[in-house]
Design an enzyme around this catalytic site. Structure first.
Site: not given
Ligand SMILES: Cc1ncc(COP(=O)(O)O)c(C=O)c1O
Length: 732
Positions: A289-292, A329, A333, A360-361, A389
């Protein structure tokens, strides 16, 4: 990591035939750009290298990485499957026309509706996460008599050496049943052994994401095959399918290890072939089940550079017009990305900047310590490897709109997702919600007041109905007198009307109506009722009488001559002619001679629930033709014949259907509340049992996307604007 069809010409970055700065200008930034040639190339790599002579191999694209109808088309064309992890995913895949029998439904906490959708859509596999879910699925499958192939998600307890948030099979992980929990797994096998509808095809595991060490997958294969062998011997169950999930890494930075995907895939297939060689394990299908790895390095994000800043401490920032809202991300992460200036890519002198967003972070940093050449305000910045993602995890923080998503294939540019407008941003916002009110065109008020008076309760109106209506959004109604056999209609209506006092119901508006005229001795007597203030009548209840035939009567008997005279008289008196309760012959019989003030005060859609009192599509069309109104009722047996479906959700399905057929201008509500009628205490839908809960219908309509204007029409305007001249009583 430039994508497959990216190139540099005259120091400018291109994808296919397009300069990135031109795409940025045309579609606005932030802009997600996918290299369609790159994606097709990746698909080919999977298909060419993930196959075996010993078993089938199936590639399931993990839609959570990024999904859009255009990508569904590409995947369908290449015969790939797609996974889903929510109702929304299932809805989008279905709406995109993707073959649902090539969908694998995932999720560690599948909602009841998700299980129902998976069953109704006929997905290829449902991956069961735990015993509780399996029991619910078994209940639904047997009730729907629907078969479904399933896998059980196993947590093999393998460390994947990746970021903790994308590590998914440590023994403490939330996903699946533990490989060691054989007691639970045996209970699950027992459910399958006794199930007529569910089959256990095999097992699934997913150890994590962004894994670049093939050994992690090899040990996953070994662990899972060993488990399947042992568990098969223990349970005497054959397990034919193994799904090892996704997790194949991509390159984000130049210094990242290059992933040799073909070799990785060959190694995995070989490992499974070895595991089944001369063993009892009979794997017929292997799934990944590849996504990335399928889209990640074929996607880039374009930004427009804003100003630069050097802080007092000497820190250099370059501001971009996006940030964590379109790529969470780095913040989530600590993911690293590489960037370039697309309109002048190879400038020799480089300086170190933090590429920071406009949220504003302080944590809104897309790339830390990026070595970048000359930068000017308005330059187009490209961030590589954002295909996975990023868009799928993007949000509207700080009310930033989500950018567009385009696919480039040589000269061709396809918009897969349009840029949000501010309207999109706030389309679910409730601005000033007008106090919505409902005109209920069928209420047995008069009948109840008369009945109560017969048992000496002459304060029923003030004691029961006023408090209820004071607590309701119903601000107008047709109050009817139902007349059973041998009933002195004239006396009854006089008694009932004498009990009404609207002093405590300011603004409440009433039309007096008659539910059936079996007790009307002769046509002329309608004049007496008219004089008393009645402006509405149904010719029958369910019976056949001298004027017409109700649904309980002979289907071949319709409107009588007397009935025709009565309709003519009602027309002359400009009364509301209500076709509810009439059988079809009488229904059409009336419409043949009259098309004025026509309503069908309380019924639902026969095509959804085959109740004799519900209306067919043709009847709805006939009503529409005379600009008549259909009043949808909350009588639960009209909504569904299945007990669990006698609720607001299913009632609103009738509403959508009726609006589809008749349009929003010819539908209203005739609730027929029976909570106060002893002979039918709780015969309304479970979540709107009485007038005090009518507001739930408005909430449900808002939830289902009806505009304030449409809600106002259906709830009040459609009836009121047509018949306000018939109102006989109004609370001051
Ligand atoms: C069950 C499952 N399958 C597949 C994937 C896709 O993983 P990746 O995008 O790393 O290939 C995920 C990602 O979280 C997952 O949870």
């Amino acid at each position: 990591m430039r994508t497959k069809s990216m190139s540099v010409k005259d120091n400018v970055l291109y994808m296919g035939e397009h300069r990135l700065q031109d795409l940025a200008k045309e579609y606005g930034t932030p802009l997600y750009v996918y290299d369609e040639i790159g994606i097709n190339d990746k698909i080919r790599k999977f298909k060419d290298n993930f196959n075996s002579e010993k078993f089938n191999c199936e590639v399931v694209y993990a839609s959570k990485a990024f999904i859009a109808p255009y990508l569904c088309k590409i995947l369908e064309k290449n015969d790939l499957s797609i996974d889903s992890v929510s109702e929304g995913d299932l809805y989008l895949l279905k709406k995109s026309g993707f073959p649902m029998n090539k969908v694998v439904a995932h999720g560690n906490n599948k909602l009841m509706n998700e299980l129902i959708m998976a069953l109704d859509y006929g997905v290829e596999y449902l991956v069961v996460d735990n015993l509780t879910e399996l029991l619910r699925l078994e209940y639904l499958a047997s009730r729907k008599k629907k078969k479904l192939k399933t896998l059980i998600r196993i947590n093999p307890g393998i460390e994947a050496h990746t970021h903790a948030y994308i590590e998914t099979s440590l023994l403490s992980s939330k996903f699946g049943e533990s490989i060691h929990a054989t007691d639970i797994l045996e209970q699950m096998v027992e459910v399958y052994r006794n199930s007529e509808y569910l089959t256990l095809e095999g097992f699934h595991a997913h150890i994590g994401s962004q894994i670049n060490n093939p050994n992690s997958f090899i040990s996953e294969v070994k662990t899972m095959c060993q488990f399947m062998r042992d568990f098969s011997q223990k349970t005497k169950f054959e397990f034919k399918t193994l799904d090892i999930g996704g997790g194949f890494a991509i390159k984000y930075l130049d210094e990242d290890v290059e992933i040799d995907l073909p070799t990785m895939l060959n190694l995995i297939v070989k490992a499974v072939e070895e595991e089944i060689e001369d063993t009892s394990l009979k794997i017929e299908k292997l799934m990944i089940e590849p996504g990335r790895s399928l889209v990640g390095d074929s996607g880039i994000t374009l930004y427009t550079c804003g100003s630069k800043k050097t802080t007092f401490s000497g820190k250099k920032y370059i501001f971009i017009d996006g940030g964590m809202a379109d790529n969470i991300r780095p913040a989530l992460y600590q993911a690293k990305y590489s960037v370039d200036i697309a309109n002048q890519v190879n400038t020799p002198v480089k300086e170190m900047y933090d590429v920071v967003g406009k949220c504003c972070e302080s944590g809104d940093i897309i790339v830390k310590d990026a070595m970048i050449g000359e930068i000017h305000k308005g330059d187009t910045m490209v961030v590589y490897s954002t295909g996975a993602y990023c868009y799928s995890m993007s949000m509207n923080y700080n009310s930033l709109v989500r950018g567009a998503v385009i696919f480039v294939n040589g000269q061709k540019v396809t918009t897969a997702i349009r840029r949000q407008s501010f309207e999109h941003l706030f389309d679910t916002c409730v601005y000033e919600e007008k106090e919505m009110k409902i005109f209920d065109i069928h209420s047995d008020m008069l009948y109840d007041l008369y009945k109560q008076s017969l048992i000496g309760n002459n304060t029923r109106f003030l004691d029961f109905h006023v408090p209820q209506l004071q607590n309701s959004c119903i601000k107008g109604a047709i109050w009817t007198m139902y007349s059973p056999d041998d009933f002195n209609l004239l006396k009854a209506v006089k008694v009932a009307m004498s009990k009404i006092n609207l002093k405590d119901l300011p603004g409440f508006q009433v039309i007096f109506g008659l539910e059936g005229l079996r007790n009307l001795e002769k046509v002329e007597d309608i004049n007496k009722l008219y004089k008393l203030g009645f402006r509405h009548a149904m010719l029958t209840w369910n019976e056949a009488n001298k004027y017409a035939t109700g649904v309980a009567g002979d289907a071949n008997r319709g409107l009588t001559d007397e009935g025709e005279k009565l309709i003519k008289r009602m027309e002359e008196l400009d009364m509301i002619i209500d076709l509810a309760h009439l059988n079809e012959k009488s229904f059409y019989g009336v419409l043949k001679i009259s098309n004025k003030n026509i309503v069908y005060s309380h019924g639902c859609v026969k095509d959804i629930c085959n109740h004799r009192r519900n209306v067919t599509d043709d009847q709805m069309k006939a009503l529409k033709k005379v600009d008549g109104l259909l009043g949808l009722t909350l009588a639960k047996n009209f909504v569904s014949s299945i007990e669990e479906e006698k609720d607001l959700e299913h009632f609103l399905v009738h509403l959508d259907y009726a609006v589809d057929i008749m349009g929003v201008d010819n539908v209203c509500f005739g609730f027929d509340f029976m909570d106060y009628l002893s002979e039918f205490p709780n015969d309304n839908i479970v979540d709107v049992p009485n007038a005090t809960k009518a507001y739930r219908i408005i909430d449900g309509m808002r939830k289902n996307g009806y505009s304030e204007e449409e809600i106002n029409k259906i709830c009040w305007g459609n009836f009121y604007n047509r018949f306000k001249d018939k109102i006989m009583l109004k609370g001051e």
